[in-house]
Design a protein around this motif. Structure first.
Motif, PDB file in Angstrom:
ATOM      1  N   THR A 162      22.684   8.709 -11.165  1.00 53.07           N
ATOM      2  CA  THR A 162      22.137   8.298  -9.874  1.00 53.07           C
ATOM      3  C   THR A 162      22.876   7.058  -9.370  1.00 53.07           C
ATOM      4  O   THR A 162      23.215   6.945  -8.189  1.00 53.07           O
ATOM      5  CB  THR A 162      20.635   7.999  -9.999  1.00 53.07           C
ATOM      6  OG1 THR A 162      19.988   9.085 -10.647  1.00 53.07           O
ATOM      7  CG2 THR A 162      20.010   7.782  -8.631  1.00 53.07           C
ATOM      8  N   MET A 163      23.144   6.114 -10.310  1.00 57.97           N
ATOM      9  CA  MET A 163      23.940   4.949  -9.958  1.00 57.97           C
ATOM     10  C   MET A 163      25.390   5.344  -9.664  1.00 57.97           C
ATOM     11  O   MET A 163      26.030   4.807  -8.763  1.00 57.97           O
ATOM     12  CB  MET A 163      23.944   3.929 -11.112  1.00 57.97           C
ATOM     13  CG  MET A 163      22.703   3.065 -11.210  1.00 57.97           C
ATOM     14  SD  MET A 163      21.382   3.904 -12.140  1.00 57.97           S
ATOM     15  CE  MET A 163      20.265   4.281 -10.807  1.00 57.97           C
ATOM     16  N   ALA A 194      19.786   9.637   1.624  1.00 54.85           N
ATOM     17  CA  ALA A 194      18.999  10.499   0.733  1.00 54.85           C
ATOM     18  C   ALA A 194      19.708  10.718  -0.590  1.00 54.85           C
ATOM     19  O   ALA A 194      19.073  10.849  -1.641  1.00 54.85           O
ATOM     20  CB  ALA A 194      18.730  11.840   1.407  1.00 54.85           C
ATOM     21  N   GLY A 195      21.026  10.770  -0.554  1.00 62.25           N
ATOM     22  CA  GLY A 195      21.785  10.956  -1.784  1.00 62.25           C
ATOM     23  C   GLY A 195      21.711  12.371  -2.319  1.00 62.25           C
ATOM     24  O   GLY A 195      20.819  13.140  -1.964  1.00 62.25           O
ATOM     25  N   PRO A 196      22.640  12.753  -3.182  1.00 58.12           N
ATOM     26  CA  PRO A 196      22.596  14.077  -3.812  1.00 58.12           C
ATOM     27  C   PRO A 196      21.449  14.157  -4.810  1.00 58.12           C
ATOM     28  O   PRO A 196      20.955  13.141  -5.291  1.00 58.12           O
ATOM     29  CB  PRO A 196      23.956  14.185  -4.510  1.00 58.12           C
ATOM     30  CG  PRO A 196      24.362  12.769  -4.764  1.00 58.12           C
ATOM     31  CD  PRO A 196      23.790  11.960  -3.639  1.00 58.12           C
ATOM     32  N   PHE A 197      21.051  15.384  -5.118  1.00 58.28           N
ATOM     33  CA  PHE A 197      19.927  15.604  -6.024  1.00 58.28           C
ATOM     34  C   PHE A 197      20.270  15.144  -7.444  1.00 58.28           C
ATOM     35  O   PHE A 197      21.326  15.479  -7.980  1.00 58.28           O
ATOM     36  CB  PHE A 197      19.562  17.085  -6.043  1.00 58.28           C
ATOM     37  CG  PHE A 197      18.516  17.442  -7.067  1.00 58.28           C
ATOM     38  CD1 PHE A 197      17.187  17.169  -6.824  1.00 58.28           C
ATOM     39  CD2 PHE A 197      18.873  18.040  -8.259  1.00 58.28           C
ATOM     40  CE1 PHE A 197      16.212  17.490  -7.758  1.00 58.28           C
ATOM     41  CE2 PHE A 197      17.904  18.371  -9.198  1.00 58.28           C
ATOM     42  CZ  PHE A 197      16.571  18.088  -8.948  1.00 58.28           C
ATOM     43  N   GLY A 198      19.377  14.381  -8.052  1.00 62.49           N
ATOM     44  CA  GLY A 198      19.492  14.038  -9.468  1.00 62.49           C
ATOM     45  C   GLY A 198      20.670  13.123  -9.786  1.00 62.49           C
ATOM     46  O   GLY A 198      21.313  12.550  -8.911  1.00 62.49           O
ATOM     47  N   ALA A 202      28.717   8.725  -2.508  1.00 56.82           N
ATOM     48  CA  ALA A 202      28.044   9.969  -2.142  1.00 56.82           C
ATOM     49  C   ALA A 202      26.652   9.714  -1.579  1.00 56.82           C
ATOM     50  O   ALA A 202      26.226  10.381  -0.627  1.00 56.82           O
ATOM     51  CB  ALA A 202      27.955  10.894  -3.357  1.00 56.82           C
ATOM     52  N   THR A 203      25.939   8.755  -2.137  1.00 59.55           N
ATOM     53  CA  THR A 203      24.568   8.494  -1.690  1.00 59.55           C
ATOM     54  C   THR A 203      24.531   8.109  -0.215  1.00 59.55           C
ATOM     55  O   THR A 203      23.671   8.577   0.542  1.00 59.55           O
ATOM     56  CB  THR A 203      23.940   7.383  -2.545  1.00 59.55           C
ATOM     57  OG1 THR A 203      23.912   7.802  -3.916  1.00 59.55           O
ATOM     58  CG2 THR A 203      22.521   7.067  -2.089  1.00 59.55           C
ATOM     59  N   TYR A 204      25.474   7.298   0.210  1.00 58.28           N
ATOM     60  CA  TYR A 204      25.480   6.834   1.595  1.00 58.28           C
ATOM     61  C   TYR A 204      25.740   7.967   2.574  1.00 58.28           C
ATOM     62  O   TYR A 204      25.227   7.965   3.700  1.00 58.28           O
ATOM     63  CB  TYR A 204      26.549   5.751   1.770  1.00 58.28           C
ATOM     64  CG  TYR A 204      26.597   5.186   3.176  1.00 58.28           C
ATOM     65  CD1 TYR A 204      25.690   4.201   3.561  1.00 58.28           C
ATOM     66  CD2 TYR A 204      27.519   5.642   4.102  1.00 58.28           C
ATOM     67  CE1 TYR A 204      25.710   3.689   4.856  1.00 58.28           C
ATOM     68  CE2 TYR A 204      27.551   5.145   5.397  1.00 58.28           C
ATOM     69  CZ  TYR A 204      26.650   4.159   5.771  1.00 58.28           C
ATOM     70  OH  TYR A 204      26.669   3.667   7.044  1.00 58.28           O
ATOM     71  N   GLN A 208      36.331  11.571  -6.358  1.00 55.32           N
ATOM     72  CA  GLN A 208      37.214  12.707  -6.078  1.00 55.32           C
ATOM     73  C   GLN A 208      36.597  13.681  -5.073  1.00 55.32           C
ATOM     74  O   GLN A 208      37.304  14.356  -4.328  1.00 55.32           O
ATOM     75  CB  GLN A 208      37.533  13.459  -7.379  1.00 55.32           C
ATOM     76  CG  GLN A 208      38.210  12.615  -8.441  1.00 55.32           C
ATOM     77  CD  GLN A 208      39.505  12.007  -7.954  1.00 55.32           C
ATOM     78  OE1 GLN A 208      40.373  12.705  -7.453  1.00 55.32           O
ATOM     79  NE2 GLN A 208      39.630  10.702  -8.113  1.00 55.32           N
ATOM     80  N   PHE A 209      35.259  13.736  -5.048  1.00 63.33           N
ATOM     81  CA  PHE A 209      34.580  14.630  -4.121  1.00 63.33           C
ATOM     82  C   PHE A 209      34.296  13.966  -2.769  1.00 63.33           C
ATOM     83  O   PHE A 209      33.785  14.606  -1.868  1.00 63.33           O
ATOM     84  CB  PHE A 209      33.269  15.124  -4.739  1.00 63.33           C
ATOM     85  CG  PHE A 209      33.466  15.950  -5.973  1.00 63.33           C
ATOM     86  CD1 PHE A 209      33.564  17.325  -5.891  1.00 63.33           C
ATOM     87  CD2 PHE A 209      33.579  15.357  -7.221  1.00 63.33           C
ATOM     88  CE1 PHE A 209      33.763  18.090  -7.021  1.00 63.33           C
ATOM     89  CE2 PHE A 209      33.773  16.119  -8.371  1.00 63.33           C
ATOM     90  CZ  PHE A 209      33.871  17.494  -8.268  1.00 63.33           C
ATOM     91  N   MET A 210      34.618  12.681  -2.682  1.00 67.90           N
ATOM     92  CA  MET A 210      34.338  11.927  -1.464  1.00 67.90           C
ATOM     93  C   MET A 210      35.619  11.465  -0.780  1.00 67.90           C
ATOM     94  O   MET A 210      35.585  10.606   0.100  1.00 67.90           O
ATOM     95  CB  MET A 210      33.478  10.694  -1.811  1.00 67.90           C
ATOM     96  CG  MET A 210      32.163  11.012  -2.507  1.00 67.90           C
ATOM     97  SD  MET A 210      31.144  12.156  -1.547  1.00 67.90           S
ATOM     98  CE  MET A 210      30.907  11.209  -0.053  1.00 67.90           C
ATOM     99  N   LEU A 211      36.761  12.017  -1.160  1.00 72.68           N
ATOM    100  CA  LEU A 211      38.030  11.540  -0.623  1.00 72.68           C
ATOM    101  C   LEU A 211      38.146  11.654   0.895  1.00 72.68           C
ATOM    102  O   LEU A 211      38.753  10.772   1.527  1.00 72.68           O
ATOM    103  CB  LEU A 211      39.183  12.268  -1.318  1.00 72.68           C
ATOM    104  CG  LEU A 211      39.429  11.836  -2.770  1.00 72.68           C
ATOM    105  CD1 LEU A 211      40.579  12.638  -3.368  1.00 72.68           C
ATOM    106  CD2 LEU A 211      39.715  10.350  -2.865  1.00 72.68           C
ATOM    107  N   PRO A 212      37.622  12.709   1.543  1.00 72.10           N
ATOM    108  CA  PRO A 212      37.709  12.722   3.018  1.00 72.10           C
ATOM    109  C   PRO A 212      37.093  11.479   3.653  1.00 72.10           C
ATOM    110  O   PRO A 212      37.646  10.925   4.609  1.00 72.10           O
ATOM    111  CB  PRO A 212      36.960  13.997   3.396  1.00 72.10           C
ATOM    112  CG  PRO A 212      37.122  14.889   2.208  1.00 72.10           C
ATOM    113  CD  PRO A 212      37.054  13.963   1.022  1.00 72.10           C
ATOM    114  N   ALA A 213      35.956  11.035   3.121  1.00 67.81           N
ATOM    115  CA  ALA A 213      35.323   9.827   3.669  1.00 67.81           C
ATOM    116  C   ALA A 213      36.184   8.602   3.400  1.00 67.81           C
ATOM    117  O   ALA A 213      36.337   7.721   4.263  1.00 67.81           O
ATOM    118  CB  ALA A 213      33.930   9.649   3.064  1.00 67.81           C
TER     119      ALA A 213
END
Length: 402
Positions: free
Chosen positions: A146-147, A166-170, A154-156, A211-216
């Protein structure tokens, strides 16, 4: 043919999710994975559930079984000097060691990579923590995925523009990081087969999430612009793309018809979209609210499954927004043996995930339940370390094997 990692020995010192999930992948590929746990300090995932039949207990967590299927478990108190010596001897046996302690903890116990490498030059050790083992904030920083999701950005990004993130689940990075860990371990095993040398792998969960947030990130790097939350609006450059309400309670369909051929196919199904202002992507983006409302009006009174079948038949990318019950009944997952039944002596039958892959020329071991705390302690000490029954009894009486 034997499984890909048949004959590979793994010592799993990790707990909760990210490390155990990585060890589960290795067990699925045929590795002999021995998990070290203690009844004095159990793996916290045993307390998280969900619990079979709603009855709590450290041996009733289905999540634990899903993360630790196919492993053996020894109960060793590593706070005791004799317990640490047993772990060192197991590391002598191991090809790979997994750990997910807060950085610095294993070093204080003299179980860090330098300690293991002195005894076993071929050892491959993979450590995972939120920020890695080095850097100004790494030491002493602890937490769960979560942290990691917050640290990665990702959370933002997830949520509605007018509400808090809201952030991703779990614990999101706990779920994505094992993909990086396992790939690194497989590469290290290949390298060792060529050089004879082991190595140390340091995987930071926050960096795996980035790695999953590179577009941002590149949006800011290129234009000094911080992308904001967009709810379900999808990409700023694609339309239509989003989630649309269906009949029933909280039922939704995901549709992405932004490509020209998909858009033409969608218009052939939903005649209300044939307005000239939607002819071009520029027109669709300028009139996005009206476009989305028209699609939602069409989907609202139909069942999600029926919409999916109709749009897929027309060549439009669409899928029901699945809930857990949908996944449990999914015929493709059943056909792929993604869900397999285990039988546990404590709570009986339950379903957990099988291997996430299949191989056409080698077989994989059958899905087995996770181990009970210390279930294989005597077996492992006797067969792996050659410990006598008398010595095992003494260690048990002294509280080392607990």
């Amino acid at each position: 043919m034997p499984a890909p990692l048949d004959g590979v020995h793994v010592l799993d010192l990790s707990w909760v999710m990210v490390g155990p999930a990585s060890g589960r992948y290795l067990a699925d590929m045929g590795a002999d994975v021995i998990k070290v746990e203690s009844s004095k300090r159990i793996d916290p995932v045993r307390t998280l559930g969900p619990f079979k039949d709603g009855k709590t207990g450290p041996e009733r967590s289905v999540s634990y079984h899903n993360l630790n299927a196919g492993k053996r478990c020894v109960a060793i108190d590593i706070r005791r000097a004799e317990g640490r010596e047993l772990v060192l001897r197991l590391a002598d046996w191991a090809d790979v060691v997994l750990e997910s302690f807060t950085p610095g903890v294993l070093e204080t116990l003299h179980l860090g990579y330098s300690d293991l490498r002195q005894r076993n030059q071929r050892i491959i050790m993979a450590s995972t923590s939120l920020l890695g083992q080095t850097g100004p904030y790494a030491q002493g920083t602890s937490g769960v995925g979560t942290m990691g999701a917050a640290m990665s950005g990702a959370t933002y990004q997830i949520g509605w523009p007018d509400r808090e993130p809201a952030g991703p689940f779990g614990p999101w990075t706990d779920a994505v990081t094992p993909r990086f860990i396992v790939a690194s371990i497989l590469a290290a095993l290949h390298r060792r087969s060529l050089t004879g040398e082991g190595c140390y792998i340091d995987v930071a969960q926050a960096e795996a999430g980035i790695q999953f947030m590179l577009p941002a990130y590149y949006e800011y790097a290129a234009n000094s612009t911080i992308p904001e939350r967009r709810g379900v609006a999808g990409s700023r450059l694609h339309a239509p793309q989003g989630l649309y309400p269906c009949s029933g309670e909280d039922r939704w369909i995901a549709i992405d018809a932004s490509a020209p051929n998909h858009w033409d196919a969608l218009r052939a199904v939903i005649v209300e979209l044939c307005d000239a202002k939607f002819d071009t992507i520029v027109g669709r983006l300028r009139n996005r609210a009206e476009l989305e409302a028209a699609i939602a009006k069409w989907t609202r009174d139909q069942e999600a499954d029926a919409i999916e079948r109709r749009l897929q038949a027309a060549g439009v990318p669409a899928h029901v927004v699945s809930r857990s019950g949908d996944l449990a009944r999914d015929v493709d997952l059943r056909e792929a043996c993604h869900l397999n039944q285990i039988n546990d002596p404590v709570f009986g039958a339950a379903e957990i995930e099988g291997p996430r892959f299949s191989l056409d020329r080698t077989s994989l071991p059958p899905t087995r339940r996770g181990p009970r705390i210390g279930e294989h302690t005597k077996e492992v000490l006797a067969t792996v370390l050659g410990t006598s029954e008398t010595e095992i009894a003494r260690l048990s009486e002294a509280g080392v094997l607990a």
